[in-house]
Enzyme design. Structure first.
Site, PDB file in Angstrom:
ATOM      1  N   TYR A 155       0.831  -1.210   0.000  1.00 18.83           N
ATOM      2  CA  TYR A 155       0.000   0.000   0.000  1.00 18.83           C
ATOM      3  C   TYR A 155       0.873   1.271   0.000  1.00 18.83           C
ATOM      4  O   TYR A 155       0.644   2.190  -0.779  1.00 18.83           O
ATOM      5  CB  TYR A 155      -0.907  -0.045   1.228  1.00 18.83           C
ATOM      6  CG  TYR A 155      -1.903   1.072   1.347  1.00 18.83           C
ATOM      7  CD1 TYR A 155      -3.064   1.095   0.571  1.00 18.83           C
ATOM      8  CD2 TYR A 155      -1.705   2.114   2.261  1.00 18.83           C
ATOM      9  CE1 TYR A 155      -3.989   2.124   0.702  1.00 18.83           C
ATOM     10  CE2 TYR A 155      -2.619   3.141   2.401  1.00 18.83           C
ATOM     11  CZ  TYR A 155      -3.767   3.138   1.617  1.00 18.83           C
ATOM     12  OH  TYR A 155      -4.688   4.161   1.757  1.00 18.83           O
ATOM     13  N   LYS A 159       1.147   4.184  -2.876  1.00 21.17           N
ATOM     14  CA  LYS A 159       0.827   5.595  -2.600  1.00 21.17           C
ATOM     15  C   LYS A 159       2.051   6.484  -2.845  1.00 21.17           C
ATOM     16  O   LYS A 159       1.907   7.625  -3.306  1.00 21.17           O
ATOM     17  CB  LYS A 159       0.312   5.751  -1.166  1.00 21.17           C
ATOM     18  CG  LYS A 159      -1.022   5.026  -0.907  1.00 21.17           C
ATOM     19  CD  LYS A 159      -2.142   5.562  -1.794  1.00 21.17           C
ATOM     20  CE  LYS A 159      -3.511   5.013  -1.429  1.00 21.17           C
ATOM     21  NZ  LYS A 159      -4.585   5.537  -2.265  1.00 21.17           N
TER      22      LYS A 159
HETATM   23  P1  NAI Z   1     -13.358   2.697   0.959  1.00 20.01           P
HETATM   24  O1  NAI Z   1     -12.940   1.275   0.925  1.00 20.01           O
HETATM   25  O2  NAI Z   1     -14.506   3.113   1.802  1.00 20.01           O
HETATM   26  O3  NAI Z   1     -13.604   3.241  -0.522  1.00 20.01           O
HETATM   27  C1  NAI Z   1     -12.817   2.861  -1.597  1.00 20.01           C
HETATM   28  C2  NAI Z   1     -13.676   2.884  -2.821  1.00 20.01           C
HETATM   29  O4  NAI Z   1     -12.910   2.449  -3.944  1.00 20.01           O
HETATM   30  C3  NAI Z   1     -14.879   1.934  -2.705  1.00 20.01           C
HETATM   31  O5  NAI Z   1     -16.029   2.587  -3.179  1.00 20.01           O
HETATM   32  C4  NAI Z   1     -14.500   0.781  -3.634  1.00 20.01           C
HETATM   33  O6  NAI Z   1     -15.611   0.140  -4.197  1.00 20.01           O
HETATM   34  C5  NAI Z   1     -13.685   1.527  -4.678  1.00 20.01           C
HETATM   35  N1  NAI Z   1     -12.823   0.620  -5.447  1.00 20.01           N
HETATM   36  C6  NAI Z   1     -11.999  -0.337  -4.979  1.00 20.01           C
HETATM   37  N2  NAI Z   1     -11.406  -0.990  -5.993  1.00 20.01           N
HETATM   38  C7  NAI Z   1     -11.870  -0.421  -7.137  1.00 20.01           C
HETATM   39  C8  NAI Z   1     -11.642  -0.657  -8.514  1.00 20.01           C
HETATM   40  N3  NAI Z   1     -10.791  -1.612  -8.908  1.00 20.01           N
HETATM   41  N4  NAI Z   1     -12.283   0.114  -9.426  1.00 20.01           N
HETATM   42  C9  NAI Z   1     -13.146   1.078  -9.039  1.00 20.01           C
HETATM   43  N5  NAI Z   1     -13.398   1.344  -7.733  1.00 20.01           N
HETATM   44  C10 NAI Z   1     -12.780   0.606  -6.803  1.00 20.01           C
HETATM   45  O7  NAI Z   1     -12.049   3.496   1.390  1.00 20.01           O
HETATM   46  P2  NAI Z   1     -11.803   5.023   1.776  1.00 20.01           P
HETATM   47  O8  NAI Z   1     -11.268   5.022   3.144  1.00 20.01           O
HETATM   48  O9  NAI Z   1     -12.953   5.865   1.446  1.00 20.01           O
HETATM   49  O10 NAI Z   1     -10.566   5.333   0.805  1.00 20.01           O
HETATM   50  C11 NAI Z   1     -10.641   6.180  -0.323  1.00 20.01           C
HETATM   51  C12 NAI Z   1      -9.231   6.516  -0.753  1.00 20.01           C
HETATM   52  O11 NAI Z   1      -8.542   7.193   0.302  1.00 20.01           O
HETATM   53  C13 NAI Z   1      -8.383   5.286  -1.097  1.00 20.01           C
HETATM   54  O12 NAI Z   1      -7.532   5.582  -2.192  1.00 20.01           O
HETATM   55  C14 NAI Z   1      -7.553   5.101   0.166  1.00 20.01           C
HETATM   56  O13 NAI Z   1      -6.345   4.425  -0.097  1.00 20.01           O
HETATM   57  C15 NAI Z   1      -7.308   6.540   0.568  1.00 20.01           C
HETATM   58  N6  NAI Z   1      -6.934   6.724   1.959  1.00 20.01           N
HETATM   59  C16 NAI Z   1      -7.796   6.362   2.967  1.00 20.01           C
HETATM   60  C17 NAI Z   1      -7.405   6.557   4.272  1.00 20.01           C
HETATM   61  C18 NAI Z   1      -8.285   6.210   5.410  1.00 20.01           C
HETATM   62  O14 NAI Z   1      -7.822   6.357   6.552  1.00 20.01           O
HETATM   63  N7  NAI Z   1      -9.514   5.793   5.206  1.00 20.01           N
HETATM   64  C19 NAI Z   1      -6.097   7.126   4.608  1.00 20.01           C
HETATM   65  C20 NAI Z   1      -5.298   7.466   3.474  1.00 20.01           C
HETATM   66  C21 NAI Z   1      -5.720   7.271   2.202  1.00 20.01           C
END
Ligand code: NAI
Length: 247
Positions: A155, A159
């Site tokens: 991961y 990133k």
């Molecule tokens: P989440 O798991 O709630 O949302 C991720 C979204 O991406 C989901 O809607 C999922 O269906 C979609 N997704 C996954 N694989 C996919 C694919 N192959 N094609 C299209 N859509 C796809 O996660 P969250 O927390 O909302 O994360 C959003 C972004 O923020 C991610 O890039 C994550 O790495 C990043 N992030 C999150 C943090 C956290 O603490 N929650 C911290 C740092 C970064």
């Protein structure tokens, strides 16, 4: 901040941070295309809610890890709105494990969605943005792409890759006033982080100077700034939204 007349495409926009970004950009006046990978019902609920705010919205199924599907997501958005001003590469996954135990498929899955997905979507859209001019790409990275994190070699590498990608693309497209920036969230309360044990969450909170977890809205507010003209002199930057965790 005013995004009236603009169109934003947000990958993984049906829940968590992506959903908060969709609502924030809509609140500021943009029409919204949200991409989702599986759950049409959830994506359509977001679309309905955005429509009830007086903006237009569509949902588009597609796996960003596949180039053909990324192209299709961009095409469907352009077919509907004839323009895309803002791309938010938000879709992301984790497959945490210590390197000693990490399976090759866990490495590949994370690189494919997070890093290659960002490449696929940006590549599919860049020609039209260069032609249109005055566009903004915002990539969702992570503080662990800067600081690293045990159990997240895959991961963190994906990133960190996004950050290098952001800076390089920013240099390639700045002449046409296409800006490319990244947001590096810290620990944000979403389904992704809800999976972690309470003990781990408490340890994180103790290491955050502002003494709370971030919210999806904290990230969405920063994305809105980068999408708007208020940030018109910023490109190639990484804005850390982490309550001071990485200081
Ligand atoms: P989440 O798991 O709630 O949302 C991720 C979204 O991406 C989901 O809607 C999922 O269906 C979609 N997704 C996954 N694989 C996919 C694919 N192959 N094609 C299209 N859509 C796809 O996660 P969250 O927390 O909302 O994360 C959003 C972004 O923020 C991610 O890039 C994550 O790495 C990043 N992030 C999150 C943090 C956290 O603490 N929650 C911290 C740092 C970064």
């Amino acid at each position: 901040m005013n995004l009236e007349g603009k169109v934003a495409l947000i990958t993984g926009g049906s829940r968590g941070i992506g959903k908060a970004i969709a609502f924030k950009l809509a609140e500021l006046g943009a029409d919204i295309a949200i991409n989702y990978s599986n759950n049409k019902e959830r994506a359509d609920k977001v679309v309905e809610e955005i429509k009830s705010m007086g903006r237009d919205a569509i949902s588009i199924k597609g796996n960003v890890a596949k180039m053909e599907e990324a192209k299709d997501i961009v095409k469907k958005t352009k077919d509907k709105y004839d323009r895309i001003d803002i791309l938010v590469n938000n879709a992301g996954i984790t497959r945490d494990n210590l390197l000693m135990r990490m399976k090759e498929k866990e490495w590949d899955a994370v690189m494919d969605v997070n890093l290659k997905g960002t490449f696929n979507m940006s590549k599919s859209i860049i020609r039209s943005m260069l032609k249109q001019k005055n566009c903004s790409i915002i990539n969702i990275a992570s503080v662990v792409g800067i600081s690293g994190n045990a159990g997240q070699c895959n991961y963190s590498a994906s990133k960190a890759g996004i950050i290098g990608f952001t800076k390089s693309l920013a240099k390639e497209v700045a002449k046409k006033n296409v800006r490319v920036n990244a947001v590096a969230p810290g620990f944000i309360k979403t389904d992704m982080t809800d999976e972690l044990p309470d003990k781990v969450k408490d340890e994180y909170i103790n290491s955050i100077p502002l003494n709370r977890l971030g919210t999806p809205e904290d990230v969405a507010n920063t994305v809105a700034f980068l999408a708007s003209d208020l940030s018109e002199y910023l490109t190639g930057q990484v804005l850390t939204v982490d309550g001071g965790m990485a200081i």
